[in-house]
Design a protein around this motif. Structure first.
Motif, mmCIF file in Angstrom:
data_model
loop_
_atom_site.group_PDB
_atom_site.id
_atom_site.type_symbol
_atom_site.label_atom_id
_atom_site.label_comp_id
_atom_site.label_asym_id
_atom_site.label_seq_id
_atom_site.Cartn_x
_atom_site.Cartn_y
_atom_site.Cartn_z
ATOM 1 N N LYS A 95 0.835 -1.209 0.000
ATOM 2 C CA LYS A 95 0.000 0.000 0.000
ATOM 3 C C LYS A 95 0.865 1.253 0.000
ATOM 4 C CE LYS A 95 -4.049 -1.908 2.378
ATOM 5 N NZ LYS A 95 -4.918 -1.799 3.585
ATOM 6 N N LEU A 96 1.896 1.239 0.834
ATOM 7 C CA LEU A 96 2.778 2.398 0.889
ATOM 8 C C LEU A 96 3.469 2.606 -0.451
ATOM 9 C CD1 LEU A 96 4.086 4.688 2.430
ATOM 10 C CD2 LEU A 96 5.779 3.072 3.321
ATOM 11 N N ALA A 97 3.895 1.529 -1.093
ATOM 12 C CA ALA A 97 4.532 1.628 -2.402
ATOM 13 C C ALA A 97 3.574 2.246 -3.421
ATOM 14 C CB ALA A 97 4.986 0.256 -2.869
ATOM 15 N N GLN A 98 2.321 1.832 -3.362
ATOM 16 C CA GLN A 98 1.318 2.357 -4.285
ATOM 17 C C GLN A 98 1.133 3.862 -4.098
ATOM 18 O OE1 GLN A 98 -2.507 0.516 -3.819
ATOM 19 N NE2 GLN A 98 -3.538 1.930 -5.209
ATOM 20 N N PHE A 99 1.010 4.293 -2.857
ATOM 21 C CA PHE A 99 0.802 5.715 -2.587
ATOM 22 C C PHE A 99 2.038 6.537 -2.957
ATOM 23 C CE2 PHE A 99 -2.169 4.139 0.963
ATOM 24 C CZ PHE A 99 -3.221 4.033 0.066
ATOM 25 N N GLU A 100 3.222 5.982 -2.739
ATOM 26 C CA GLU A 100 4.439 6.710 -3.093
ATOM 27 C C GLU A 100 4.570 6.852 -4.602
ATOM 28 O OE1 GLU A 100 7.670 4.766 -1.084
ATOM 29 O OE2 GLU A 100 7.475 6.114 0.634
ATOM 30 N N GLN A 101 4.153 5.831 -5.335
ATOM 31 C CA GLN A 101 4.174 5.945 -6.795
ATOM 32 C C GLN A 101 3.169 6.984 -7.277
ATOM 33 O OE1 GLN A 101 6.332 4.567 -9.083
ATOM 34 N NE2 GLN A 101 7.367 4.205 -7.132
ATOM 35 N N ALA A 113 -3.002 18.728 -6.475
ATOM 36 C CA ALA A 113 -4.114 18.103 -5.761
ATOM 37 C C ALA A 113 -3.891 16.591 -5.637
ATOM 38 C CB ALA A 113 -5.430 18.384 -6.488
ATOM 39 N N GLY A 114 -3.430 15.974 -6.712
ATOM 40 C CA GLY A 114 -3.162 14.546 -6.671
ATOM 41 C C GLY A 114 -2.023 14.207 -5.722
ATOM 42 N N PHE A 115 -1.014 15.070 -5.712
ATOM 43 C CA PHE A 115 0.110 14.857 -4.807
ATOM 44 C C PHE A 115 -0.353 14.923 -3.355
ATOM 45 C CE2 PHE A 115 3.696 16.272 -2.262
ATOM 46 C CZ PHE A 115 4.694 15.385 -2.650
ATOM 47 N N ARG A 116 -1.203 15.886 -3.045
ATOM 48 C CA ARG A 116 -1.700 16.030 -1.680
ATOM 49 C C ARG A 116 -2.560 14.844 -1.276
ATOM 50 N NH1 ARG A 116 -3.307 22.499 -1.839
ATOM 51 N NH2 ARG A 116 -1.203 23.279 -1.336
ATOM 52 N N ARG A 117 -3.370 14.329 -2.200
ATOM 53 C CA ARG A 117 -4.207 13.170 -1.876
ATOM 54 C C ARG A 117 -3.345 11.951 -1.573
ATOM 55 N NH1 ARG A 117 -7.406 15.160 -6.208
ATOM 56 N NH2 ARG A 117 -6.396 13.687 -7.631
ATOM 57 N N ALA A 118 -2.342 11.723 -2.413
ATOM 58 C CA ALA A 118 -1.469 10.574 -2.200
ATOM 59 C C ALA A 118 -0.661 10.726 -0.917
ATOM 60 C CB ALA A 118 -0.532 10.399 -3.396
ATOM 61 N N ALA A 120 -1.557 12.339 1.752
ATOM 62 C CA ALA A 120 -2.460 12.133 2.878
ATOM 63 C C ALA A 120 -2.673 10.643 3.154
ATOM 64 C CB ALA A 120 -3.796 12.810 2.601
ATOM 65 N N LYS A 121 -2.611 9.824 2.110
ATOM 66 C CA LYS A 121 -2.775 8.381 2.278
ATOM 67 C C LYS A 121 -1.478 7.729 2.760
ATOM 68 C CE LYS A 121 -6.357 7.998 -1.297
ATOM 69 N NZ LYS A 121 -6.688 7.428 -2.629
ATOM 70 N N ARG A 126 3.439 5.891 6.965
ATOM 71 C CA ARG A 126 4.802 6.274 7.356
ATOM 72 C C ARG A 126 4.873 6.531 8.862
ATOM 73 N NH1 ARG A 126 6.741 10.574 2.715
ATOM 74 N NH2 ARG A 126 7.289 9.052 1.105
ATOM 75 N N ASN A 127 3.885 7.232 9.374
ATOM 76 C CA ASN A 127 3.872 7.514 10.814
ATOM 77 C C ASN A 127 3.762 6.230 11.626
ATOM 78 O OD1 ASN A 127 4.050 10.270 10.373
ATOM 79 N ND2 ASN A 127 1.829 10.581 10.435
ATOM 80 N N GLU A 128 2.966 5.305 11.132
ATOM 81 C CA GLU A 128 2.816 4.022 11.814
ATOM 82 C C GLU A 128 4.140 3.267 11.841
ATOM 83 O OE1 GLU A 128 0.477 -0.127 10.892
ATOM 84 O OE2 GLU A 128 -0.547 1.758 10.437
ATOM 85 N N LEU A 129 4.864 3.319 10.727
ATOM 86 C CA LEU A 129 6.150 2.647 10.659
ATOM 87 C C LEU A 129 7.170 3.300 11.581
ATOM 88 C CD1 LEU A 129 7.876 0.474 9.424
ATOM 89 C CD2 LEU A 129 8.272 1.958 7.448
#
Length: 237
Positions: A95-101, A113-118, A120-121, A126-129
């Motif tokens: 999931k993290l890989a998907q959002f980073e891409q 806008a797309g960068f901010r959405r990604a 936010a996800k 990252r914080n959890e890690l």
């Protein structure tokens, strides 16, 4: 610990390398120079933290001269961290890989806008890690007695200073003096907001005044100019 946040960097760089052609994100702490970041073969990539903890464990055990019982307790803490990271990677790294891409594509397309959405996800993952890393690093330290924690942190601080002072060609006696002074500076810094950074600066000052020769002291000024954030690099490892 020895690498501190380097494990987080390795995880993020593994994510980035597995899905794209870029290196780790710019805001992820890493010891590697950004010029070295980039794609590589599987053989070139560093092993994930759940399989690369033994060297760190063995170094701590050797430096502290732990008993078999103390080694077992420390090893259990390292294994618990490895298991937690393995589970996290299995469940969430894709999931993290998907959002980073998505972030990379949006940045390339200048899609704010797309960068901010990604972002936010990706942010909560990252914080959890980071939280997972911090918790288990603390657990590893807690596996050591207060006396051994002090000794290990003194070792880390003194070795950092000795590494920085390599160009000064310290004598064996000077090196011994640096290591001897380290425990008292660590002990005097335990209540500081960033105890390791404060201990580093205190030890550095003591070494400058009491250990270095006048010629070495002058040469060290140039080294410090080239490393202005040297006491804060604990946060980046």
């Amino acid at each position: 610990m020895l690498r501190n946040l380097v494990y987080l960097a390795l995880l993020f760089s593994t994510v980035s390398c597995s899905r794209g052609n870029g290196g780790p994100d710019a805001d992820v702490p890493s010891r590697r120079d950004q010029s070295q970041a980039g794609p590589g073969t599987d053989a070139d990539r560093p092993p994930p933290p759940e399989t690369s903890w033994t060297a760190e464990y063995e170094q701590i055990s050797a430096v502290l001269e732990l008993s078999d019982q103390e080694k077992a307790k420390l090893k259990a803490a390292f294994k618990a961290r490895a298991e937690a990271f393995t589970q996290w990677r299995t469940e969430k790294v894709a999931k993290l890989a998907q959002f980073e891409q998505q972030m990379k594509r949006a940045a390339k397309d200048r899609d704010l806008a797309g960068f901010r959405r990604a972002t936010a996800k990706a942010g909560p993952l990252r914080n959890e890690l980071r939280k997972l890393l911090k918790t288990h690093q603390a657990n590893i330290l807690e596996a050591l007695s207060p006396e051994y924690r002090l000794k290990w942190e003194a070792h880390q601080v003194s070795e950092r200073i000795l590494d920085l002072m390599q160009p000064l060609n310290l004598s064996d006696r000077q090196i011994s003096q640096v290591r001897t002074e380290a425990p008292s500076t660590v002990r005097a810094s335990v209540n500081e907001p960033n105890p390791k950074a404060v201990a580093y600066l205190k030890l550095e000052r003591t070494v400058e005044l009491s250990v270095l020769t006048a010629e070495q002291r002058q040469a060290f000024q140039e080294i410090k100019k080239k490393n202005p954030l040297r006491s804060l690099k604990w946060l980046l490892q």
